[in-house]
Design a protein around this motif. Structure first.
Motif, PDB file in Angstrom:
ATOM      1  N   ASN A  32       0.846  -1.191   0.000  1.00 26.90           N
ATOM      2  CA  ASN A  32       0.000   0.000   0.000  1.00 26.90           C
ATOM      3  C   ASN A  32       0.891   1.254   0.000  1.00 26.90           C
ATOM      4  O   ASN A  32       1.441   1.637   1.031  1.00 26.90           O
ATOM      5  CB  ASN A  32      -0.903  -0.019   1.236  1.00 26.90           C
ATOM      6  CG  ASN A  32      -1.889   1.123   1.262  1.00 26.90           C
ATOM      7  OD1 ASN A  32      -1.603   2.207   0.777  1.00 26.90           O
ATOM      8  ND2 ASN A  32      -3.044   0.880   1.826  1.00 26.90           N
ATOM      9  N   LEU A  33       1.029   1.879  -1.169  1.00 25.35           N
ATOM     10  CA  LEU A  33       1.953   3.007  -1.310  1.00 25.35           C
ATOM     11  C   LEU A  33       1.543   4.205  -0.460  1.00 25.35           C
ATOM     12  O   LEU A  33       2.392   4.869   0.138  1.00 25.35           O
ATOM     13  CB  LEU A  33       2.032   3.435  -2.777  1.00 25.35           C
ATOM     14  CG  LEU A  33       2.800   2.519  -3.725  1.00 25.35           C
ATOM     15  CD1 LEU A  33       2.648   3.006  -5.156  1.00 25.35           C
ATOM     16  CD2 LEU A  33       4.280   2.463  -3.337  1.00 25.35           C
ATOM     17  N   LEU A  34       0.259   4.490  -0.420  1.00 30.37           N
ATOM     18  CA  LEU A  34      -0.192   5.654   0.329  1.00 30.37           C
ATOM     19  C   LEU A  34       0.077   5.482   1.819  1.00 30.37           C
ATOM     20  O   LEU A  34       0.562   6.398   2.495  1.00 30.37           O
ATOM     21  CB  LEU A  34      -1.688   5.883   0.091  1.00 30.37           C
ATOM     22  CG  LEU A  34      -2.265   7.148   0.707  1.00 30.37           C
ATOM     23  CD1 LEU A  34      -1.563   8.384   0.169  1.00 30.37           C
ATOM     24  CD2 LEU A  34      -3.757   7.230   0.430  1.00 30.37           C
ATOM     25  N   ALA A  35      -0.221   4.300   2.348  1.00 31.91           N
ATOM     26  CA  ALA A  35       0.051   4.049   3.764  1.00 31.91           C
ATOM     27  C   ALA A  35       1.547   4.097   4.043  1.00 31.91           C
ATOM     28  O   ALA A  35       1.983   4.588   5.088  1.00 31.91           O
ATOM     29  CB  ALA A  35      -0.533   2.695   4.172  1.00 31.91           C
ATOM     30  N   ALA A  36       2.351   3.588   3.098  1.00 33.83           N
ATOM     31  CA  ALA A  36       3.801   3.613   3.277  1.00 33.83           C
ATOM     32  C   ALA A  36       4.319   5.047   3.298  1.00 33.83           C
ATOM     33  O   ALA A  36       5.202   5.389   4.096  1.00 33.83           O
ATOM     34  CB  ALA A  36       4.479   2.812   2.164  1.00 33.83           C
ATOM     35  N   LYS A  37       3.767   5.906   2.439  1.00 38.25           N
ATOM     36  CA  LYS A  37       4.187   7.304   2.455  1.00 38.25           C
ATOM     37  C   LYS A  37       3.849   7.953   3.803  1.00 38.25           C
ATOM     38  O   LYS A  37       4.642   8.701   4.364  1.00 38.25           O
ATOM     39  CB  LYS A  37       3.515   8.081   1.330  1.00 38.25           C
ATOM     40  CG  LYS A  37       3.952   9.548   1.335  1.00 38.25           C
ATOM     41  CD  LYS A  37       3.093  10.434   0.478  1.00 38.25           C
ATOM     42  CE  LYS A  37       3.488  11.890   0.659  1.00 38.25           C
ATOM     43  NZ  LYS A  37       2.677  12.824  -0.146  1.00 38.25           N
ATOM     44  N   ASN A  38       2.640   7.676   4.308  1.00 40.13           N
ATOM     45  CA  ASN A  38       2.248   8.225   5.608  1.00 40.13           C
ATOM     46  C   ASN A  38       3.227   7.790   6.698  1.00 40.13           C
ATOM     47  O   ASN A  38       3.564   8.561   7.604  1.00 40.13           O
ATOM     48  CB  ASN A  38       0.833   7.792   5.965  1.00 40.13           C
ATOM     49  CG  ASN A  38      -0.217   8.498   5.126  1.00 40.13           C
ATOM     50  OD1 ASN A  38       0.040   9.558   4.568  1.00 40.13           O
ATOM     51  ND2 ASN A  38      -1.397   7.904   5.015  1.00 40.13           N
ATOM     52  N   SER A  39       3.691   6.540   6.606  1.00 38.57           N
ATOM     53  CA  SER A  39       4.645   6.039   7.596  1.00 38.57           C
ATOM     54  C   SER A  39       6.004   6.727   7.458  1.00 38.57           C
ATOM     55  O   SER A  39       6.680   6.991   8.458  1.00 38.57           O
ATOM     56  CB  SER A  39       4.803   4.524   7.458  1.00 38.57           C
ATOM     57  OG  SER A  39       3.603   3.869   7.823  1.00 38.57           O
ATOM     58  N   LEU A  40       6.403   7.009   6.213  1.00 39.25           N
ATOM     59  CA  LEU A  40       7.648   7.743   6.005  1.00 39.25           C
ATOM     60  C   LEU A  40       7.561   9.136   6.636  1.00 39.25           C
ATOM     61  O   LEU A  40       8.517   9.606   7.261  1.00 39.25           O
ATOM     62  CB  LEU A  40       7.944   7.870   4.510  1.00 39.25           C
ATOM     63  CG  LEU A  40       8.382   6.604   3.776  1.00 39.25           C
ATOM     64  CD1 LEU A  40       8.503   6.879   2.279  1.00 39.25           C
ATOM     65  CD2 LEU A  40       9.706   6.078   4.326  1.00 39.25           C
ATOM     66  N   MET A  41       6.414   9.775   6.503  1.00 44.37           N
ATOM     67  CA  MET A  41       6.232  11.090   7.118  1.00 44.37           C
ATOM     68  C   MET A  41       6.322  10.990   8.638  1.00 44.37           C
ATOM     69  O   MET A  41       6.921  11.827   9.304  1.00 44.37           O
ATOM     70  CB  MET A  41       4.874  11.665   6.703  1.00 44.37           C
ATOM     71  CG  MET A  41       4.778  11.983   5.220  1.00 44.37           C
ATOM     72  SD  MET A  41       3.090  12.401   4.675  1.00 44.37           S
ATOM     73  CE  MET A  41       2.835  13.918   5.599  1.00 44.37           C
ATOM     74  N   ARG A  42       5.736   9.928   9.187  1.00 49.71           N
ATOM     75  CA  ARG A  42       5.719   9.763  10.636  1.00 49.71           C
ATOM     76  C   ARG A  42       7.123   9.498  11.183  1.00 49.71           C
ATOM     77  O   ARG A  42       7.534  10.062  12.197  1.00 49.71           O
ATOM     78  CB  ARG A  42       4.778   8.605  11.002  1.00 49.71           C
ATOM     79  CG  ARG A  42       4.256   8.660  12.438  1.00 49.71           C
ATOM     80  CD  ARG A  42       3.272   7.539  12.690  1.00 49.71           C
ATOM     81  NE  ARG A  42       2.294   7.472  11.620  1.00 49.71           N
ATOM     82  CZ  ARG A  42       1.757   6.341  11.188  1.00 49.71           C
ATOM     83  NH1 ARG A  42       2.114   5.188  11.721  1.00 49.71           N
ATOM     84  NH2 ARG A  42       0.861   6.352  10.233  1.00 49.71           N
ATOM     85  N   VAL A  43       7.877   8.624  10.495  1.00 49.17           N
ATOM     86  CA  VAL A  43       9.204   8.288  10.990  1.00 49.17           C
ATOM     87  C   VAL A  43      10.155   9.478  10.812  1.00 49.17           C
ATOM     88  O   VAL A  43      11.067   9.687  11.617  1.00 49.17           O
ATOM     89  CB  VAL A  43       9.743   7.014  10.291  1.00 49.17           C
ATOM     90  CG1 VAL A  43      10.269   7.297   8.895  1.00 49.17           C
ATOM     91  CG2 VAL A  43      10.811   6.333  11.137  1.00 49.17           C
ATOM     92  N   ALA A  44       9.929  10.290   9.761  1.00 45.50           N
ATOM     93  CA  ALA A  44      10.751  11.489   9.570  1.00 45.50           C
ATOM     94  C   ALA A  44      10.520  12.489  10.701  1.00 45.50           C
ATOM     95  O   ALA A  44      11.461  13.133  11.177  1.00 45.50           O
ATOM     96  CB  ALA A  44      10.437  12.127   8.224  1.00 45.50           C
ATOM     97  N   ASP A  45       9.269  12.604  11.135  1.00 46.29           N
ATOM     98  CA  ASP A  45       8.956  13.517  12.244  1.00 46.29           C
ATOM     99  C   ASP A  45       9.490  12.990  13.573  1.00 46.29           C
ATOM    100  O   ASP A  45       9.919  13.757  14.440  1.00 46.29           O
ATOM    101  CB  ASP A  45       7.436  13.712  12.359  1.00 46.29           C
ATOM    102  CG  ASP A  45       6.875  14.547  11.221  1.00 46.29           C
ATOM    103  OD1 ASP A  45       7.664  15.278  10.587  1.00 46.29           O
ATOM    104  OD2 ASP A  45       5.664  14.465  10.954  1.00 46.29           O
TER     105      ASP A  45
END
Length: 327
Positions: free
Chosen positions: A172-185
């Motif tokens: 799931n690309l969209l969920a993966a992007k959301n996780s990238l945003m979370r881990v970056a923060d």
């Protein structure tokens, strides 16, 4: 001409003629649309949007392409829908492609099956326009796309961290992007994001996603659906993404109602077919007739057009998908 998502991104500024984007990857569709709109805005290109609900709507699209405003030198038209031009509109498309040198017709469609891609419309686009399939079928493709998203966020992932991320989100690309945003923060000082960072940040999260909302709606669980929606709003989920998610489910249910044997061809996962079939048995087909107008009102309210509250309209749409009425 056929392009993939990453190739298309590089050609946005030079796009003209007719482009077709089709697929069921919301991240790819939204990123490309954002890139086009940003490019048009920077170059002062006039933009118009048309929602195609019948074959006759295509005449309006081509009339607009051939009548440029006095205040603009270029025009970009977005045409959204799953109805291809009929024979008369196809002639207008061919004429437009032969004589229009500067405007752009950007057609946004859901995922197309193999028979649709062989029709005269797509043959015309392949020969004279640009056909962009919004797909990422292989791990290498998905990692390349997500690597671009990670670069935007200023982070890098270790190789095994990429594998963990993909397994965690089941492609799931969209969920993966959301996780990238979370881990970056969460880890702004980390030079390389490791599996331990991802695990600590994501494994124990009880955060809802739009996919949880979809499942709750398909199950007819109105209370849980409203709860998830309220959580998404409180956590800053874009309203446009919530609208996309709801409209996707409505479209799939309407298509499955008309083509009950073609669930897989419509892009429904094999493990979810039973859920959609249960939803169809619960829903009144007459309610489907109200969905296109409701989605248009919702889209307009999100864009600040009209006087309706988008959150109220979303709740109406959620209730309708659950087979209930709020008012």
């Amino acid at each position: 001409m056929k392009l993939d998502y990453l190739q298309a991104l590089k050609r946005v500024d030079d796009a003209q003629g007719a482009w077709v984007l089709h697929g069921q990857e919301p991240l790819l569709e939204q990123n490309l649309l954002d890139a086009f709109r940003k490019s048009w805005n920077s170059r002062e290109v006039e933009r118009q949007r048309y929602d195609i609900s019948s074959a006759s709507d295509w005449k309006n699209v081509f009339n607009a392409l051939n009548s440029l405003s006095l205040f603009s030198n270029q025009l970009a038209i977005e045409a959204h829908g799953n109805i291809k031009p009929d024979a008369s509109a196809l002639k207008l498309l061919k004429s437009y492609l032969q004589h229009n040198e500067s405007n752009l017709l950007l057609i946004v469609m859901p995922k197309q099956d193999s028979s649709s891609l062989k029709t005269s419309f797509f043959q015309t686009i392949d020969a004279n326009g640009v056909n962009v399939a919004l797909t990422a079928n292989y791990p290498k493709d998905r990692q390349q796309i997500l690597a671009v998203e990670a670069q935007k966020l200023g982070i890098q992932l270790a190789n095994d961290a990429w594998q963990w991320l993909e397994q965690h989100h089941e492609h799931n690309l969209l969920a993966a992007k959301n996780s990238l945003m979370r881990v970056a923060d969460t880890y702004p000082e980390a030079d390389i994001i490791q599996i331990d960072h991802l695990y600590a940040c994501l494994q124990d999260q009880s955060r809802y996603t739009t996919y949880d909302l979809n499942d709750a709606m398909l199950q007819g669980n109105l209370a849980q659906s409203i709860k998830i929606f309220q959580y998404l709003i409180a956590s800053g989920e874009p309203m446009s993404l919530i609208l996309w998610s709801i409209s996707k489910e409505m479209r799939l249910l309407m298509q499955l109602f008309e083509q009950p044997q073609n669930a897989l061809q419509l892009g429904i996962w094999k493990t979810k077919i039973g859920l959609y079939q249960q939803a169809l048995r619960r829903l009144n087909a007459n309610e489907f007739l109200t969905w296109p107008a409701l989605l248009l009102r919702l889209d307009a309210s999100i864009k600040g057009l009209g006087h309706e509250n988008p959150e109220h309209l979303v709740q109406q749409a959620i209730a309708s998908l659950c087979g209930r009425r709020l008012f």
